[in-house]
Write a protein that holds these residues in place. Structure first.
Motif, mmCIF file in Angstrom:
data_model
loop_
_atom_site.group_PDB
_atom_site.id
_atom_site.type_symbol
_atom_site.label_atom_id
_atom_site.label_comp_id
_atom_site.label_asym_id
_atom_site.label_seq_id
_atom_site.Cartn_x
_atom_site.Cartn_y
_atom_site.Cartn_z
ATOM 1 N N LEU A 96 4.090 6.809 -10.123
ATOM 2 C CA LEU A 96 2.364 7.240 -9.982
ATOM 3 C C LEU A 96 2.495 8.013 -11.114
ATOM 4 C CD1 LEU A 96 -0.031 6.188 -8.798
ATOM 5 C CD2 LEU A 96 1.178 7.272 -6.752
ATOM 6 N N MET A 97 2.959 9.192 -10.756
ATOM 7 C CA MET A 97 2.605 10.222 -10.635
ATOM 8 C C MET A 97 3.122 10.240 -12.567
ATOM 9 S SD MET A 97 1.639 11.875 -8.254
ATOM 10 C CE MET A 97 1.397 13.416 -9.075
ATOM 11 N N ASP A 98 3.900 9.793 -12.813
ATOM 12 C CA ASP A 98 4.014 9.511 -14.689
ATOM 13 C C ASP A 98 2.670 9.038 -15.101
ATOM 14 O OD1 ASP A 98 6.416 11.050 -14.752
ATOM 15 O OD2 ASP A 98 7.395 9.087 -15.190
ATOM 16 N N LEU A 99 1.909 8.054 -14.876
ATOM 17 C CA LEU A 99 1.215 6.990 -15.351
ATOM 18 C C LEU A 99 -0.090 8.136 -15.005
ATOM 19 C CD1 LEU A 99 1.152 3.630 -13.839
ATOM 20 C CD2 LEU A 99 2.232 4.607 -16.590
ATOM 21 N N LEU A 100 0.003 8.233 -14.139
ATOM 22 C CA LEU A 100 -1.472 9.673 -13.239
ATOM 23 C C LEU A 100 -1.757 11.104 -14.629
ATOM 24 C CD1 LEU A 100 -1.732 9.578 -9.716
ATOM 25 C CD2 LEU A 100 -3.295 8.286 -12.107
ATOM 26 N N GLY A 101 -0.501 11.637 -15.143
ATOM 27 C CA GLY A 101 -0.061 12.708 -15.474
ATOM 28 C C GLY A 101 -0.755 12.046 -17.085
ATOM 29 N N LYS A 160 0.943 -1.624 0.170
ATOM 30 C CA LYS A 160 0.458 -0.269 -0.196
ATOM 31 C C LYS A 160 0.523 1.006 0.171
ATOM 32 C CE LYS A 160 -3.647 -2.521 3.156
ATOM 33 N NZ LYS A 160 -3.808 -2.291 4.440
ATOM 34 N N ASN A 161 0.319 2.433 -1.083
ATOM 35 C CA ASN A 161 0.894 3.814 -0.356
ATOM 36 C C ASN A 161 2.649 3.106 -1.318
ATOM 37 O OD1 ASN A 161 -1.309 4.000 1.974
ATOM 38 N ND2 ASN A 161 -1.280 5.598 0.671
ATOM 39 N N ILE A 162 2.684 2.940 -1.857
ATOM 40 C CA ILE A 162 3.724 3.325 -2.191
ATOM 41 C C ILE A 162 4.548 3.968 -3.081
ATOM 42 C CG2 ILE A 162 3.466 0.797 -3.661
ATOM 43 C CD1 ILE A 162 3.263 1.764 -6.363
ATOM 44 N N GLU A 163 3.749 5.317 -2.913
ATOM 45 C CA GLU A 163 4.481 6.542 -3.908
ATOM 46 C C GLU A 163 4.951 7.099 -2.486
ATOM 47 O OE1 GLU A 163 0.647 7.018 -1.112
ATOM 48 O OE2 GLU A 163 1.143 5.879 -3.051
ATOM 49 N N THR A 164 5.420 6.440 -1.568
ATOM 50 C CA THR A 164 6.101 7.168 -0.352
ATOM 51 C C THR A 164 7.337 6.616 -0.517
ATOM 52 O OG1 THR A 164 6.046 5.085 0.998
ATOM 53 C CG2 THR A 164 4.280 6.470 1.274
ATOM 54 N N VAL A 165 7.860 5.734 -1.269
ATOM 55 C CA VAL A 165 9.698 6.108 -2.219
ATOM 56 C C VAL A 165 8.920 6.121 -2.967
ATOM 57 C CG1 VAL A 165 10.837 3.723 -3.299
ATOM 58 C CG2 VAL A 165 8.932 2.970 -0.928
ATOM 59 N N PRO A 166 10.435 7.120 -3.576
ATOM 60 C CA PRO A 166 10.399 7.679 -3.811
ATOM 61 C C PRO A 166 10.404 7.355 -5.554
ATOM 62 C CG PRO A 166 11.731 8.510 -2.622
ATOM 63 C CD PRO A 166 11.232 7.736 -2.585
#
Length: 288
Positions: A110-115, A98-104
């Motif tokens: 994640l942010m590339d995909l959501l973008g 869970k919350n893998i976004e806590t690892v840079p």
């Protein structure tokens, strides 16, 4: 490709963005993706990631669970999280990170995909709030029990096959308003199951390259195929989804006072007066 290489080509093709325009945010449905075999998503990388996450960000158990099960009845599998992932081919387990976004490095992925999705999402539900990522690793034949989640969610299948069974969000035949109120005041995500629900769901078969859009609070369960599976969920919240959560929490409070509030409206409507009142009460410290 190395751990830190960017994804150079668009992951979501044009036809997926077109499908999103029709489905999002209210309907579940199939999508496609071109996420490559990224080194961050190999079994060994995921085992290493899991071993470094706080225990609150790791959940795992035997995979041969019934579709409907209370969280307190879920047994342990007797393994460490690292062992669970490294031997997922044969140990009959299910795990989520869970919350893998806590690892840079995973946050960047994640942010590339959501973008890539902003052009479809933001005109409909506004800013993509609280981006979060979840990785599911499952043994052959595993079941993810019947439950719902508060996020807008796209599940990308990376390895193996599974079937997503998803029911309409906001339909009290499949998740009563009291279940929403329970969840939004701290309850578990799992839902009561009735065999009579079967047949009313949308079934989305997933193989590598497939994805599925799951709306906010849409009840669903997942059946894994006959090979180990890795899936990536990319999720976000919206102002609308937060308002719906607050409306359910407010209704739970009203129910404790003896009222019988109705189900809050679904998108694009929201219970404006209820959520404003709830936010004021929270600021004043009158409710938790």
């Amino acid at each position: 490709m190395t751990l830190h290489d960017p994804i150079r080509a668009p992951v979501f093709p044009a036809d997926t963005l077109d499908a999103m325009k029709t489905l999002y945010p209210a309907e579940a449905g199939p999508l496609r993706h071109h996420l490559p075999d990224h080194p961050l998503l190999s079994l060994e990388a995921l085992a290493t990631l899991a071993e470094g996450l706080p225990t609150s960000q790791v959940e795992y158990n035997p995979g041969d669970l019934p579709v409907g099960i209370a969280p307190e009845d879920v047994p342990t599998n007797g393994l460490s999280i690292g062992e669970t992932i490294r031997t997922i081919d044969s140990n009959g387990s299910w795990a989520v990170l869970k919350n893998i976004e806590t690892v840079p490095a995973y946050e960047k992925l994640l942010m590339d995909l959501l973008g890539e999705l902003k052009q479809v999402v933001e005109p409909r539900t506004g800013a993509m709030l609280t981006p979060q990522g979840f990785i599911f690793i499952s043994s052959p034949g595993s079941i993810t029990p019947y439950h719902f989640d508060p996020e807008h969610n796209i599940l990308l299948q990376l390895r193996g096959t599974k079937v997503m069974n998803v029911w309409p969000a906001g339909d009290e035949r499949f998740a009563h308003r009291r279940e929403h109120e329970r969840y939004h005041t701290g309850g578990h995500r799992n839902l009561p199951w009735d065999d009579a629900f079967d047949g009313a769901q949308k079934k989305v078969a997933l193989a590598p390259g497939d994805a599925v859009l799951v709306p906010v609070m849409a009840p669903h369960y997942v059946t894994n195929g006959d090979a180990p599976s890795i899936s990536l969920s990319i999720t976000w919240r919206s102002e609308w989804s937060y308002r719906e959560s607050e409306a359910h929490a407010a209704h739970a409070h009203l129910r404790r006072l003896g009222f019988n509030p109705s189900m809050p409206p679904r998108w694009p409507r929201h219970a404006r007066a209820t959520t404003i009142g709830w936010r004021i009460l929270r600021r004043l410290g009158l409710v938790s």
